[in-house]
Design a protein around this motif. Structure first.
Motif, PDB file in Angstrom:
ATOM      1  N   ILE A  11       0.896  -1.311  -0.204  1.00 34.17           N
ATOM      2  CA  ILE A  11      -0.132  -0.143   0.025  1.00 34.17           C
ATOM      3  C   ILE A  11       0.645   1.236  -0.020  1.00 34.17           C
ATOM      4  N   LYS A  12       2.062   1.353   0.687  1.00 31.10           N
ATOM      5  CA  LYS A  12       2.806   2.381   0.872  1.00 31.10           C
ATOM      6  C   LYS A  12       3.539   2.641  -0.450  1.00 31.10           C
ATOM      7  N   ALA A  13       3.867   1.516  -0.929  1.00 32.27           N
ATOM      8  CA  ALA A  13       4.481   1.588  -2.386  1.00 32.27           C
ATOM      9  C   ALA A  13       3.594   1.995  -3.699  1.00 32.27           C
ATOM     10  N   GLY A  14       2.351   2.372  -3.176  1.00 31.40           N
ATOM     11  CA  GLY A  14       1.260   2.731  -4.169  1.00 31.40           C
ATOM     12  C   GLY A  14       0.309   1.625  -4.712  1.00 31.40           C
ATOM     13  N   ALA A  15       0.276   0.589  -4.068  1.00 30.24           N
ATOM     14  CA  ALA A  15      -0.640  -0.573  -4.447  1.00 30.24           C
ATOM     15  C   ALA A  15      -2.403   0.163  -4.420  1.00 30.24           C
ATOM     16  N   ALA A  16      -3.418   0.318  -5.126  1.00 32.00           N
ATOM     17  CA  ALA A  16      -4.658   0.527  -4.905  1.00 32.00           C
ATOM     18  C   ALA A  16      -5.174  -0.491  -3.802  1.00 32.00           C
ATOM     19  N   VAL A  17      -6.211   0.141  -2.981  1.00 31.95           N
ATOM     20  CA  VAL A  17      -6.983  -0.706  -2.158  1.00 31.95           C
ATOM     21  C   VAL A  17      -8.206  -0.991  -2.691  1.00 31.95           C
ATOM     22  N   GLU A  18      -8.794  -2.025  -2.356  1.00 29.35           N
ATOM     23  CA  GLU A  18     -10.242  -2.517  -2.636  1.00 29.35           C
ATOM     24  C   GLU A  18     -10.845  -2.995  -1.375  1.00 29.35           C
ATOM     25  N   LEU A  19     -12.053  -2.540  -0.988  1.00 25.70           N
ATOM     26  CA  LEU A  19     -12.670  -3.183   0.113  1.00 25.70           C
ATOM     27  C   LEU A  19     -13.223  -4.381  -0.426  1.00 25.70           C
ATOM     28  N   THR A  20     -13.334  -5.522   0.683  1.00 29.47           N
ATOM     29  CA  THR A  20     -13.856  -6.586   0.333  1.00 29.47           C
ATOM     30  C   THR A  20     -14.611  -7.203   1.586  1.00 29.47           C
ATOM     31  N   GLU A  21     -15.643  -7.991   1.359  1.00 30.85           N
ATOM     32  CA  GLU A  21     -16.352  -8.724   2.606  1.00 30.85           C
ATOM     33  C   GLU A  21     -15.648  -9.867   2.934  1.00 30.85           C
ATOM     34  N   GLY A  22     -15.421 -10.150   4.049  1.00 29.66           N
ATOM     35  CA  GLY A  22     -14.655 -11.389   4.486  1.00 29.66           C
ATOM     36  C   GLY A  22     -13.321 -11.460   4.661  1.00 29.66           C
ATOM     37  N   PRO A  23     -12.556 -12.420   4.630  1.00 29.16           N
ATOM     38  CA  PRO A  23     -11.248 -12.761   4.438  1.00 29.16           C
ATOM     39  C   PRO A  23     -10.584 -11.796   3.300  1.00 29.16           C
ATOM     40  N   ASP A  24      -9.535 -11.117   3.675  1.00 28.83           N
ATOM     41  CA  ASP A  24      -8.803 -10.309   2.772  1.00 28.83           C
ATOM     42  C   ASP A  24      -7.315 -10.889   2.738  1.00 28.83           C
ATOM     43  N   ASP A  25      -6.501  -9.863   1.919  1.00 29.09           N
ATOM     44  CA  ASP A  25      -5.254 -10.174   1.951  1.00 29.09           C
ATOM     45  C   ASP A  25      -4.237 -10.282   3.180  1.00 29.09           C
ATOM     46  N   ILE A  26      -4.804  -9.333   4.270  1.00 27.98           N
ATOM     47  CA  ILE A  26      -4.074  -9.501   5.539  1.00 27.98           C
ATOM     48  C   ILE A  26      -4.328 -11.035   6.131  1.00 27.98           C
ATOM     49  N   CYS A  27      -5.752 -11.432   6.142  1.00 30.05           N
ATOM     50  CA  CYS A  27      -5.807 -12.702   6.855  1.00 30.05           C
ATOM     51  C   CYS A  27      -5.826 -13.786   5.901  1.00 30.05           C
ATOM     52  N   ASN A  28      -5.199 -13.574   4.508  1.00 30.22           N
ATOM     53  CA  ASN A  28      -4.914 -14.686   3.798  1.00 30.22           C
ATOM     54  C   ASN A  28      -3.957 -15.722   4.471  1.00 30.22           C
ATOM     55  N   GLY A  29      -4.245 -16.900   4.145  1.00 29.46           N
ATOM     56  CA  GLY A  29      -3.424 -17.910   4.967  1.00 29.46           C
ATOM     57  C   GLY A  29      -3.573 -18.063   6.492  1.00 29.46           C
TER      58      GLY A  29
END
Length: 143
Positions: free
Chosen positions: A37-55
């Motif tokens: 995100i700091k490097a400029g990746a866009a953020v999209e909201l999602t319902e349920g598990p996301d890229d932080i909880c992935n795994g």
């Protein structure tokens, strides 16, 4: 760059993230997501598990007080999205992704420090920790 998927309450969590979390593996993954995100990746909201909880979704009950499958966690996400959407109306459109510019992060942090976008945090076990970070001017945060 592929957009970062964030659930509502994690969107707020990245504002105060200093490199602490539930387990070393969770911290490594969250650090990777915040760096993107700091490097400029866009953020999209999602319902349920996301890229932080992935795994980590199978271990949520063991490492987190916010089990992804609980109705209260989903409500936390909806509350967070609603509060953030007042500042960033384009983030509420789940079909779009936004870049968190320095100006947007600053606006979100001002609202966070004042409590304007923290309704979702009221039952979070990290709330006091994040309040202290906001009171300290968000120093040492990764974003």
């Amino acid at each position: 760059m592929v957009p970062v998927r964030l659930r509502g309450h994690h969107f707020l969590c990245v504002l105060t993230y200093r490199g602490y979390g539930y387990t070393p593996a969770f911290v490594a993954n969250m650090s990777r997501v915040v760096a993107a995100i700091k490097a400029g990746a866009a953020v999209e909201l999602t319902e349920g598990p996301d890229d932080i909880c992935n795994g980590f979704t199978s271990a949520c009950r063991e490492i987190s007080d916010h089990d992804c499958s609980l109705a209260s966690t989903m409500e936390m996400d909806r509350t967070a999205i609603a509060s953030v959407a007042r500042l960033l109306p384009d983030i509420a459109d789940k079909s779009s992704a936004i870049v968190l510019t320095a100006e947007r992060v600053e606006a979100l942090r001002v609202a966070f420090a004042s409590g304007d976008n923290r309704q979702a945090c009221k039952d979070c076990s990290w709330a006091e920790f994040c309040t202290a970070i906001a009171a300290d001017g968000f120093s040492g945060t990764k974003l």
